[in-house]
Design a protein around this motif. Structure first.
Motif, PDB file in Angstrom:
ATOM      1  N   THR A  67       0.844  -1.196   0.000  1.00 36.25           N
ATOM      2  CA  THR A  67       0.000   0.000   0.000  1.00 36.25           C
ATOM      3  C   THR A  67       0.879   1.245   0.000  1.00 36.25           C
ATOM      4  O   THR A  67       1.910   1.290   0.664  1.00 36.25           O
ATOM      5  CB  THR A  67      -0.900  -0.004   1.252  1.00 36.25           C
ATOM      6  N   GLU A  68       0.465   2.245  -0.745  1.00 34.72           N
ATOM      7  CA  GLU A  68       1.197   3.513  -0.736  1.00 34.72           C
ATOM      8  C   GLU A  68       1.257   4.041   0.694  1.00 34.72           C
ATOM      9  O   GLU A  68       0.255   4.020   1.426  1.00 34.72           O
ATOM     10  CB  GLU A  68       0.508   4.524  -1.651  1.00 34.72           C
ATOM     11  N   THR A  69       2.442   4.518   1.097  1.00 34.25           N
ATOM     12  CA  THR A  69       2.666   4.889   2.500  1.00 34.25           C
ATOM     13  C   THR A  69       3.384   6.234   2.593  1.00 34.25           C
ATOM     14  O   THR A  69       4.349   6.492   1.869  1.00 34.25           O
ATOM     15  CB  THR A  69       3.518   3.807   3.199  1.00 34.25           C
ATOM     16  N   THR A  70       2.909   7.052   3.494  1.00 35.25           N
ATOM     17  CA  THR A  70       3.548   8.346   3.744  1.00 35.25           C
ATOM     18  C   THR A  70       4.899   8.135   4.426  1.00 35.25           C
ATOM     19  O   THR A  70       4.990   7.467   5.453  1.00 35.25           O
ATOM     20  CB  THR A  70       2.649   9.218   4.637  1.00 35.25           C
ATOM     21  N   LEU A  71       5.939   8.701   3.829  1.00 36.72           N
ATOM     22  CA  LEU A  71       7.276   8.634   4.417  1.00 36.72           C
ATOM     23  C   LEU A  71       7.656   9.935   5.122  1.00 36.72           C
ATOM     24  O   LEU A  71       8.423   9.917   6.085  1.00 36.72           O
ATOM     25  CB  LEU A  71       8.315   8.313   3.339  1.00 36.72           C
TER      26      LEU A  71
ATOM     27  N   PHE B  13      -1.357   4.931   3.541  1.00 38.57           N
ATOM     28  CA  PHE B  13      -1.057   4.908   4.973  1.00 38.57           C
ATOM     29  C   PHE B  13      -0.438   6.236   5.375  1.00 38.57           C
ATOM     30  O   PHE B  13       0.453   6.756   4.684  1.00 38.57           O
ATOM     31  CB  PHE B  13      -0.064   3.790   5.307  1.00 38.57           C
ATOM     32  N   TYR B  33       4.582   2.851  12.421  1.00 38.96           N
ATOM     33  CA  TYR B  33       5.887   3.507  12.274  1.00 38.96           C
ATOM     34  C   TYR B  33       6.693   3.254  13.552  1.00 38.96           C
ATOM     35  O   TYR B  33       6.211   3.519  14.657  1.00 38.96           O
ATOM     36  CB  TYR B  33       5.725   5.011  12.070  1.00 38.96           C
TER      37      TYR B  33
END
Lengths: 180, 49
Positions: A67-71, B13, B33
């Motif tokens: 899934t695309e994930t915020t970094l 996410f 995280y």
């Protein structure tokens, strides 16, 4: 002579004076690496120089999902770009060196400003700029794609990653954002 | 070391609170995280990142 001489008053971006007398210089302490100087033009406070707006302190890694994930999310103060300002981003990604795709994106709101996909590489870059076109709500990026993002109000620049195979790893290793 | 939960918004996410700016390493493991700070041991697979 003392190292620090009072004379330039410190403000934050939010509490800076609403009036900007021509020639008045202030320090805005919460922008850039150690504050910035701004000079009044009679109406607005204008940055006196280019600034390093953000530098990534440590790497951010993604694994375990497709899934695309915020970094990374970089809050950007409204009006910091001005009418003809430019945001310039340079990022380095490292990743599992195999044939699976790894995708990274830079987004503002619902707009994808820049994107890249890599495979069979250990590292790659995601560089872009976003230029206000004599308006705080009209931009070009470095691919001459146009956007209508309102930069007169606070907004977030979001960096995301996405794996084709959840067993791989994609790492945002370095990133610098400058305001020119 | 601390953990920050993730939430799915518009198929992406994102962390439920802001990620820290001064972490030594942040790892999203598919669920949450994990924030590594000064004094935390970095997992071997991430050394050199």
């Amino acid at each position: 002579m003392p190292l620090y001489k009072a004379g330039i008053i410190d403000y934050t971006w939010e509490n800076k004076p609403s009036v900007a007398p021509l020639g008045q210089i202030i320090c805005v302490t919460d922008i850039g690496e150690n504050g910035i100087l701004c000079r009044g033009d009679g109406t607005n406070w204008k940055r006196t120089s280019h600034i390093t707006y953000y530098s990534l302190s440590g790497p951010v890694s993604l694994t375990g999902t497709t899934t695309e994930t915020t970094l990374l999310t970089i809050p950007i103060n409204g009006r910091i770009m001005g009418l003809r300002g430019r945001l310039v981003e340079s990022a380095v990604f490292t990743m599992t060196n195999n044939a699976n795709n790894k995708t990274f994106r830079a987004k503002i709101g619902g707009s994808t400003i820049a994107t890249g996909t890599s495979s069979n590489l250990y590292s790659t870059r995601l560089d872009f700029w976003l230029l206000n076109r004599n308006s705080q709500s009209s931009q070009y990026n470095n691919n001459t794609t146009s956007f209508a993002i309102d930069t007169s109000v606070d907004f977030d620049l979001v960096i995301t990653g996405q794996l084709a195979n959840a067993a791989d790893t994609l790492t945002l290793s370095a990133l610098t954002l400058e305001a020119l | 070391m601390q953990t920050i939960l993730a939430v799915l918004v518009d198929d992406v996410f994102k962390p439920t609170i802001s990620l820290p700016n001064d972490a030594k390493l942040i790892v999203f493991n598919g669920t949450e995280y994990i924030i590594y700070e000064d004094g935390d041991e970095i997992p071997a697979e991430f050394i050199g990142e």
